[in-house]
Motif scaffolding. Structure first.
Motif, PDB file in Angstrom:
ATOM      1  N   LEU A 111      -0.023  53.689 114.330  1.00 37.08           N
ATOM      2  CA  LEU A 111      -1.253  54.250 114.892  1.00 37.08           C
ATOM      3  C   LEU A 111      -1.041  55.698 115.332  1.00 37.08           C
ATOM      4  O   LEU A 111      -1.848  56.588 115.023  1.00 37.08           O
ATOM      5  N   ALA A 112       0.065  55.931 116.060  1.00 33.37           N
ATOM      6  CA  ALA A 112       0.342  57.296 116.517  1.00 33.37           C
ATOM      7  C   ALA A 112       0.620  58.220 115.339  1.00 33.37           C
ATOM      8  O   ALA A 112       0.206  59.391 115.333  1.00 33.37           O
ATOM      9  N   GLY A 113       1.313  57.718 114.302  1.00 29.93           N
ATOM     10  CA  GLY A 113       1.589  58.529 113.126  1.00 29.93           C
ATOM     11  C   GLY A 113       0.327  58.863 112.347  1.00 29.93           C
ATOM     12  O   GLY A 113       0.203  59.963 111.791  1.00 29.93           O
TER      13      GLY A 113
ATOM     14  N   PHE B 104     -11.812  62.998 118.024  1.00 23.27           N
ATOM     15  CA  PHE B 104     -12.395  61.748 118.527  1.00 23.27           C
ATOM     16  C   PHE B 104     -11.607  60.545 118.019  1.00 23.27           C
ATOM     17  O   PHE B 104     -11.241  59.641 118.777  1.00 23.27           O
ATOM     18  N   ASN B 105     -11.322  60.524 116.716  1.00 29.89           N
ATOM     19  CA  ASN B 105     -10.543  59.427 116.153  1.00 29.89           C
ATOM     20  C   ASN B 105      -9.107  59.441 116.641  1.00 29.89           C
ATOM     21  O   ASN B 105      -8.486  58.384 116.810  1.00 29.89           O
ATOM     22  N   ASN B 106      -8.559  60.621 116.872  1.00 30.55           N
ATOM     23  CA  ASN B 106      -7.220  60.718 117.449  1.00 30.55           C
ATOM     24  C   ASN B 106      -7.155  60.031 118.798  1.00 30.55           C
ATOM     25  O   ASN B 106      -6.223  59.270 119.095  1.00 30.55           O
ATOM     26  N   VAL B 107      -8.147  60.295 119.618  1.00 30.06           N
ATOM     27  CA  VAL B 107      -8.179  59.698 120.956  1.00 30.06           C
ATOM     28  C   VAL B 107      -8.304  58.183 120.862  1.00 30.06           C
ATOM     29  O   VAL B 107      -7.628  57.435 121.593  1.00 30.06           O
TER      30      VAL B 107
ATOM     31  N   SER C 195      -0.876  71.905 120.802  1.00 30.70           N
ATOM     32  CA  SER C 195      -0.134  71.177 121.831  1.00 30.70           C
ATOM     33  C   SER C 195      -0.285  69.670 121.643  1.00 30.70           C
ATOM     34  O   SER C 195       0.670  68.904 121.817  1.00 30.70           O
ATOM     35  N   TRP C 196      -1.502  69.252 121.290  1.00 29.60           N
ATOM     36  CA  TRP C 196      -1.759  67.825 121.076  1.00 29.60           C
ATOM     37  C   TRP C 196      -0.926  67.299 119.914  1.00 29.60           C
ATOM     38  O   TRP C 196      -0.372  66.191 119.978  1.00 29.60           O
ATOM     39  N   THR C 197      -0.796  68.071 118.856  1.00 31.58           N
ATOM     40  CA  THR C 197      -0.021  67.643 117.694  1.00 31.58           C
ATOM     41  C   THR C 197       1.463  67.530 118.039  1.00 31.58           C
ATOM     42  O   THR C 197       2.143  66.580 117.618  1.00 31.58           O
ATOM     43  N   ILE C 198       1.975  68.474 118.798  1.00 32.55           N
ATOM     44  CA  ILE C 198       3.371  68.394 119.241  1.00 32.55           C
ATOM     45  C   ILE C 198       3.591  67.134 120.068  1.00 32.55           C
ATOM     46  O   ILE C 198       4.573  66.403 119.885  1.00 32.55           O
TER      47      ILE C 198
END
Length: 661
Positions: free
Chosen positions: A253-255, A353-356, A273-276
Motif C-alpha cells: 500500500l505504501a509503495g 487524495f488517493n495517497n492519503v 517532502s511527502w514522497t521522501i
C-alpha cells in the motif's frame, strides 16, 4: 570446507560493506571523485562475496550435507531436488541469507545501470545501501549463522515443513523478498537526497523504475502466496488477514502511494517532502514484516524464528534504521523548496487524495496487526483482531480511492475542472448504477449482502472509466480512423497505468463475488454418493492410497456432472508426509469463467470408519479466476510501465547543483 568458505565470504562482505558505507559518503561530503568512485567496485565485490556464500549454502542442500545444522534441520535425502533447493530459504537463516543476497544484487544493479546518476547522489545511495547490508550481515553472523556445524552429523535430516513443499512456496519467498528488498533502493535514494539537500524531477525519474520494479515483484509475491494458500490449505479462501499476510500488504500500500507521488514530483515538482517520507515508511514496513516473521512474536506457517535474542536484534535494527531516517527527515526536510503549487481540484490533488487514503489504509492494517501484540505485552489480556475488523474498517477506505482512480487520469495538471470530468463520465456512471441495480435484482434483493451490488457497481465504474480514458486519449469517437495510430503512439507508462487500473477492476469483481456468494457443503460422503453444490452433482466414485516421493496420500476420485452430463473428473488428496510427519490437504479445483469448483477430501468418518464414508468439503467460489486475472494485469501493467522509453534512456540532465543544504 565449502561451508567454511561461505562463512568467511560473509565476514569479508561485512568488511567491504563497511568500506562502501564510509568512503563514498565521505567523498561526496568533501567533493572527492576518487573516494566516491569506490562505491561501484565495492558494491560489485560485496555481491560476489555474498553470492559465493549463498552458493555454498545451496551446495550444502543439494549434496545433503547434514553436518550443517541448517541443512540437517530443514532437508532430507528423500526430498525432490526442487524442494532441496527451496529448503535453502524455507528457514530463518537461509531466508535471511537470501535477503542480503538480494540486497547486494540491487546495489550491483544501481552500479551497472545507474551510469547516468550524478556521482554524489550515486555514492550516497550506495553508501546507505551498504549500511543496511551491515545491519543484516551482523544479524546473520552474530545470531543466525547458516554455516554452523554439528559435532556429529546425523545420517539423515529432519526434512522441510511439508506445507512448504509446493511449487508455489518454492517461488513465493524469493519473489516476495525481491519486492521487500527492492524498496530499499527507494529508501537509499531518499536518504541520499536528504543528505544532498535536493529533490527534483530528475531525482523522481531515477527513483521511479526501482520503486516500480519492487512494486511489481511484491505484487507477484503476494498473489503467488494467496494462490498457494487457496489451493493448498484446503479452507477454500485466499486471504485471511493473517498478521504475516498483513506484513506484506502494508509495504504494498505504501509503495503504491510512493509510485503515484513520485509521478507528481517528476511532472510538477511538488509533494517532494511527502514522497521522501513515503520512501522511508515503505521500507520501514518491509523491515517491520521482517521483524514480525523473525522475532518469535507470531506463530504462523510463514514465521521462522522463535529465539528472543534474534527478535531483539532485528527490533534494534528496525529502530536504528527507521528512527534515524525519520530524525534526518525532521532535520532536513523543512529546508527543501516547496515546489510547484496546485489547486485541490487537479490531477495532483486527486493523486494526493488517493495517497492519503492508501496511507490511512496501511495505518489501519498496522493498528489491527500490532494492537493484539501490544495488548498482550502490556498485560491487557489476549485480544483477537480478525477479518471482521479489517473488512469493516479497511475496505470502506478503499471505496473513495477506487472512485477517484477513474477520475484522476482525466483531470488536468495544476488546475482541473471536476464538472467537465464528471460530464464525460456520465455514461460510465449510468452503466455502473445499472450494473449495481442488476446485481441487486439477480441476487434476490435482501437474499444477498447489499455490498455485493456496490462492489460490482464500483468495478464497473473503474473498468469502464479506464476504457473511457483510453477512448479519450486516442480520440476514438472523434477521429476513429486515426485512433489505432494514436493508440500505438501512447507512451508505455500510459498503457501500464490503464492495464493496472483495469486489473484492479477485475480483482474487485473476484473479491466481491467470492465474498458474497460462495457456496459450501461439508458432509460425510460415502463412495457412490452424490452431493449437489451450485447446480453441480459431485459423486465420490473411489478412494485409493497412493505413494509420492516422500509421502503417502489418500486420493479421492470425484465425478462432476451438470444436467446429467459429466463435465469433470477431480482428484483431491490428503497427504501424510514422512519427514517430518505431518498431514497436508491438497484440493482439486476446476476453474471456469464463472468460478471455481473446489473439492477437498478429509479423514474417514470418525464414527464408522471408511465403510461409513469420508469427510468431504465442496465449495463453489464465484469469479475467483477474475481475481487472479486482475493480479496478473496489475503485474503486467507495472512491467509495461517499467519498459517505458523514459526509464530506458534515463533522467534529464540536472542543472548545475547548488551547494548542499
Amino acid at each position: 570446507m565449502i561451508a567454511e568458505t561461505g562463512h568467511f565470504a560473509l565476514v569479508l562482505a561485512l568488511a567491504v560493506a563497511v568500506i562502501q558505507a564510509t568512503v563514498p559518503l565521505a567523498g561526496a561530503r568533501r567533493g572527492r571523485p576518487a573516494w566516491m568512485a569506490v562505491a561501484g567496485p565495492a558494491s560489485a565485490l560485496q555481491f560476489l562475496l555474498i553470492g559465493l556464500a549463498f552458493a555454498a549454502l545451496v551446495h550444502g542442500y543439494v549434496t545433503s550435507d547434514f553436518s550443517l545444522v541448517n541443512v540437517a534441520g530443514n532437508s532430507h535425502t528423500d526430498k525432490p531436488m526442487l524442494y532441496k533447493v527451496a529448503g535453502v530459504w524455507g528457514n530463518h537463516e537461509g531466508s535471511l541469507l537470501l535477503w542480503v543476497t538480494i540486497l547486494a544484487l540491487f546495489g550491483l544493479a544501481v552500479t551497472l545501470f545507474g551510469r547516468n546518476l550524478p556521482p554524489g547522489l550515486k555514492a550516497r545511495a550506495l553508501a546507505v545501501q551498504a549500511m543496511i547490508s551491515i545491519g543484516f550481515l551482523l544479524f546473520l553472523l552474530l545470531t543466525s549463522n547458516p554455516f554452523q556445524r554439528l559435532d556429529s552429523a546425523p545420517f539423515n535430516g529432519n526434512g522441510l515443513n511439508p506445507m512448504l513443499q509446493d511449487p508455489g512456496l518454492a517461488f513465493h519467498p524469493p519473489m516476495l523478498y525481491l519486492g521487500y528488498v527492492g524498496f530499499s533502493m527507494a529508501f537509499s535514494f531518499a536518504i541520499a537526497a536528504l543528505l544532498e539537500g535536493r529533490v527534483d524531477a530528475a531525482w523522481a525519474r531515477w527513483v521511479r523504475p526501482w520503486t516500480l520494479a519492487a512494486w511489481v515483484l511484491l505484487t507477484g509475491g503476494i498473489f503467488l502466496g494467496s494462490w498457494w494458500a487457496y489451493y493448498t490449505l484446503g479452507w477454500g479462501g485466499w486471504w485471511y488477514w493473517d498478521p504475516v499476510e498483513n506484513a506484506s500488504l502494508m509495504p504494498w500500500l505504501a509503495g503504491t502511494a510512493l509510485l503515484h507521488s513520485a509521478v507528481v514530483v517528476e511532472k510538477r515538482d511538488a509533494l517532494k517532502s511527502w514522497t521522501i517520507l513515503l520512501a522511508i515508511v515503505t521500507f520501514g514496513f518491509s523491515l517491520l514484516g521482517t521483524f514480525l516473521v523473525r522475532s518469535g512474536v507470531l506463530t504462523s506457517v510463514h514465521a521462522f524464528a522463535t529465539d528472543p535474542a534474534r527478535g531483539i536484534f532485528i527490533l534494534l535494527l528496525l529502530v536504528a534504521a527507521i528512527g534515524g531516517s525519520l530524525a534526518l527527515y525532521a532535520v532536513r526536510a523543512p529546508a527543501m523548496k516547496i515546489g510547484g503549487l496546485f489547486a485541490p481540484i487537479s490531477r495532483e490533488g486527486a493523486l494526493l487524495f488517493n495517497n492519503v487514503l492508501m496511507s490511512t489504509g496501511a495505518a489501519t492494517v498496522l493498528l489491527g496487526t500490532l494492537y493484539p501484540l501490544i495488548a498482550d505485552a502490556l498485560g491487557l489480556g489476549k485480544i483477537s483482531v480478525g477479518p471482521p475488523f479489517f473488512n469493516s474498517v479497511f475496505l470502506p477506505l478503499m471505496v473513495p480511492m477506487v472512485v477517484m482512480m477513474a477520475l484522476a487520469p482525466m483531470m488536468s495538471w495544476k488546475r482541473g475542472d471536476l464538472g467537465a470530468v464528471l460530464g464525460r463520465m456520465r455514461l460510465v456512471g449510468l452503466i455502473a448504477l445499472l450494473v449495481a441495480a442488476a446485481t441487486w435484482q439477480l441476487q434476490g434483493g435482501n437474499a444477498g449482502p447489499w455490498w455485493s451490488a456496490a462492489g460490482f457497481g464500483l468495478a464497473a465504474w473503474l473498468g469502464l472509466g479506464t476504457l473511457a480514458d483510453l477512448a479519450e486519449r486516442i480520440r476514438l469517437f472523434q477521429a476513429p480512423v486515426q485512433a489505432p495510430f494514436r493508440a500505438l503512439a501512447l507512451p508505455r507508462s500510459a498503457w501500464g497505468m490503464m492495464l493496472a487500473h483495469f486489473g484492479l477492476a477485475l480483482f474487485i469483481v473476484g473479491l466481491t463475488a467470492s465474498g458474497a456468494w460462495t457456496t459450501e457443503s461439508v458432509q460425510v460422503q460415502k463412495i457412490g454418493e452424490t452431493v449437489t453444490v451450485a447446480g453441480r452433482a459431485v459423486t465420490l466414485t473411489a478412494v485409493e492410497q497412493v505413494e509420492g516421493p516422500n509421502y503417502l496420500a489418500r486420493r479421492g476420485h470425484f465425478t462432476v456432472s451438470r444436467n446429467g452430463v459429466v463435465i469433470a473428473e477431480m482428484e483431491p488428496e490428503k497427504r501424510a508426509y514422512r519427514n517430518p510427519p505431518r498431514p497436508i490437504t491438497t484440493a482439486a479445483i476446476r476453474s471456469g469463467i464463472t468460478g471455481d469448483l473446489y473439492v477437498v477430501i478429509g479423514d474417514p468418518d470418525p464414527k464408522g470408519g471408511e465403510a461409513a464414508g469420508y469427510v468431504t468439503r465442496l465449495y463453489f467460489n464465484p469469479c475467483i479466476p477474475w481475481l487472479w486475472a486482475g493480479g496478473l494485469l496489475l503485474m503486467l501493467g507495472g512491467l509495461i510501465s517499467l519498459a517505458d522509453r523514459r526509464h530506458r534512456i534515463g533522467a534529464p540532465t540536472r542543472a548545475a547543483r547548488a551547494a548542499d543544504a
